[in-house]
Design a protein around this motif. Structure first.
Motif, short mmCIF file in Angstrom:
data_model
loop_
_atom_site.label_atom_id
_atom_site.label_comp_id
_atom_site.label_asym_id
_atom_site.label_seq_id
_atom_site.Cartn_x
_atom_site.Cartn_y
_atom_site.Cartn_z
N VAL A 27 35.67 34.30 44.62
CA VAL A 27 37.00 34.86 44.92
C VAL A 27 37.29 36.04 43.98
N PHE A 28 37.02 35.83 42.69
CA PHE A 28 37.21 36.92 41.72
C PHE A 28 36.30 38.10 42.05
N GLN A 29 35.08 37.81 42.50
CA GLN A 29 34.12 38.86 42.84
C GLN A 29 34.64 39.71 44.00
N ILE A 30 35.19 39.05 45.02
CA ILE A 30 35.72 39.79 46.18
C ILE A 30 36.85 40.71 45.74
N ILE A 31 37.74 40.19 44.90
CA ILE A 31 38.86 41.02 44.42
C ILE A 31 38.33 42.22 43.65
N ALA A 32 37.34 41.99 42.80
CA ALA A 32 36.78 43.08 42.00
C ALA A 32 36.10 44.12 42.88
N LEU A 33 35.34 43.66 43.89
CA LEU A 33 34.63 44.59 44.77
C LEU A 33 35.58 45.42 45.63
N ARG A 34 36.81 44.95 45.79
CA ARG A 34 37.80 45.72 46.54
C ARG A 34 38.45 46.80 45.69
N SER A 35 38.16 46.83 44.39
CA SER A 35 38.79 47.80 43.51
C SER A 35 37.81 48.61 42.68
N LEU A 36 36.60 48.08 42.48
CA LEU A 36 35.62 48.72 41.60
C LEU A 36 34.36 49.08 42.38
N PRO A 37 33.59 50.07 41.89
CA PRO A 37 32.28 50.36 42.50
C PRO A 37 31.35 49.16 42.36
N ILE A 38 30.39 49.06 43.26
CA ILE A 38 29.46 47.93 43.23
C ILE A 38 28.66 47.91 41.93
N TYR A 39 28.31 49.10 41.39
CA TYR A 39 27.49 49.10 40.18
C TYR A 39 28.22 48.45 39.01
N ALA A 40 29.55 48.61 38.93
CA ALA A 40 30.31 48.01 37.83
C ALA A 40 30.38 46.49 38.00
N VAL A 41 30.63 46.04 39.21
CA VAL A 41 30.71 44.59 39.46
C VAL A 41 29.34 43.94 39.27
N GLY A 42 28.28 44.60 39.75
CA GLY A 42 26.94 44.05 39.59
C GLY A 42 26.56 43.88 38.13
N ALA A 43 26.88 44.86 37.30
CA ALA A 43 26.58 44.75 35.88
C ALA A 43 27.39 43.63 35.25
N ALA A 44 28.64 43.47 35.66
CA ALA A 44 29.46 42.39 35.13
C ALA A 44 28.90 41.03 35.52
N LEU A 45 28.39 40.91 36.75
CA LEU A 45 27.80 39.64 37.19
C LEU A 45 26.52 39.35 36.42
N ALA A 46 25.73 40.38 36.12
CA ALA A 46 24.53 40.18 35.30
C ALA A 46 24.92 39.67 33.92
N ALA A 47 26.11 40.06 33.46
CA ALA A 47 26.58 39.61 32.15
C ALA A 47 26.89 38.12 32.13
N SER A 48 26.85 37.46 33.29
CA SER A 48 27.06 36.01 33.30
C SER A 48 25.99 35.30 32.47
N LEU A 49 24.83 35.94 32.28
CA LEU A 49 23.80 35.34 31.42
C LEU A 49 24.28 35.27 29.98
N ALA A 50 25.07 36.24 29.55
CA ALA A 50 25.64 36.17 28.20
C ALA A 50 26.60 34.99 28.10
N VAL A 51 27.38 34.78 29.17
CA VAL A 51 28.28 33.62 29.20
C VAL A 51 27.48 32.33 29.16
N THR A 52 26.39 32.27 29.96
CA THR A 52 25.55 31.08 29.98
C THR A 52 24.99 30.79 28.59
N ALA A 53 24.55 31.83 27.90
CA ALA A 53 24.00 31.64 26.56
C ALA A 53 25.04 31.05 25.61
#
Length: 285
Positions: free
Chosen positions: A60-86
């Motif tokens: 849900v958060f991803q959909i909201i973000a993709l409606r306001s930000l370029p895909i490259y910004a959202v994609g990089a943020a999603l890749a950052a989920s590995l930092a959260v996992t760590a």
């Protein structure tokens, strides 16, 4: 950007729960192929169900973000989920992070900060009908290629499964932008809707298989590449994503830094296995 980061927190925490559940759901004598039964067994684990709930909230958060930000910004943020996992693994599962890995967490945050400064608004192009059908074809290819990857040797299998999962998630990122009319009749006629469902389902299946078999570090690195680079290019070339005036270099640098930091944390695509209490052998004897 706040929603994109919230999505990363949800996905990163879910990864810890799902990785543990996938290992616990593995049946003795399981083969190397992509096994839909593994997903069904994982669904019986409360950790996997909790992870799915977090995945739903993150989506849900991803959909909201993709409606306001370029895909490259959202994609990089999603890749950052590995930092959260760590970080979550370090806190909840007592996993020791090296100084280099803590540095990689900081690098991811720095890259996202650069992207936040440089990102413009989402592109104003709605995408052609050909692009919608292309996304459906890509989703189908991800499923078929992932099924075939189960027969490969261990090292290439892990990479292909992870890359396939990342491409499936990338299809989701793009198709969210291609669904511009939510009327029931429009949804039924839009190929992007079917691409979204097929791409997301295939990605979950391949990711679950990757978490349970082979080198998950390699698989996770492939996933990061698959869900960032391709969708970012589609957003820039076909959907009109741009940066703020004069800050294109900063966006490129931030994207590269964030993805590189995420790749350095790829081993956290797999949470450490937990011991499930069983009968005491001495007492049974």
């Amino acid at each position: 950007m706040i929603c994109a980061l919230a999505s990363a927190v949800c996905f990163g925490t879910a990864s810890v729960l799902q990785a543990v559940a996938a290992r616990a759901a593995a049946a003795p004598g399981d083969g190397a192929g992509v096994d839909p039964a593994l997903l069904l067994r994982a669904l019986r684990q409360w950790r996997y169900v909790a992870g799915l709930a977090l995945d739903g909230l993150g989506f849900v958060f991803q959909i909201i973000a993709l409606r306001s930000l370029p895909i490259y910004a959202v994609g990089a943020a999603l890749a950052a989920s590995l930092a959260v996992t760590a970080v979550v693994a370090a806190r909840l599962l007592q996993v020791r992070l090296s100084g280099t890995e803590w540095g990689a967490v900081g690098v991811v945050c720095a890259g996202l900060g650069m992207l936040g400064l440089a990102s413009g608004a989402e592109g104003d192009q709605v995408g052609s009908t050909a692009l919608r059908w292309a996304m459906l074809g890509a989703a189908l290819f991800v499923l078929l290629a992932g099924a075939a990857a189960g027969r490969l040797p261990e090292k290439p299998r892990a990479l292909v499964l992870g890359l396939g999962a990342g491409c499936g998630f990338g299809v989701v990122e793009v198709t969210v932008r291609l669904v511009d009319d939510v009327a029931p009749s429009a949804l039924v006629a839009n190929p992007a809707v079917y691409a979204l469902l097929l791409g997301g389902g295939s990605a979950f299946l391949l990711l679950t298989s990757a978490l349970q078999r082979g080198s998950v570090t390699t698989a996770t690195a492939g996933m990061v590449l698959g869900e960032t680079i391709g969708p970012a290019l589609v957003g820039v070339v076909w959907l009109g994503d741009r940066t703020r005036d004069g800050l294109g270099w900063l966006a490129v640098a931030g994207f590269a830094v964030a993805v590189a930091g995420a790749l350095a944390l790829a081993r956290f695509g797999e949470a450490p296995a937990v011991e499930i209490p069983g009968p005491d052998p001495e007492r049974v004897g």
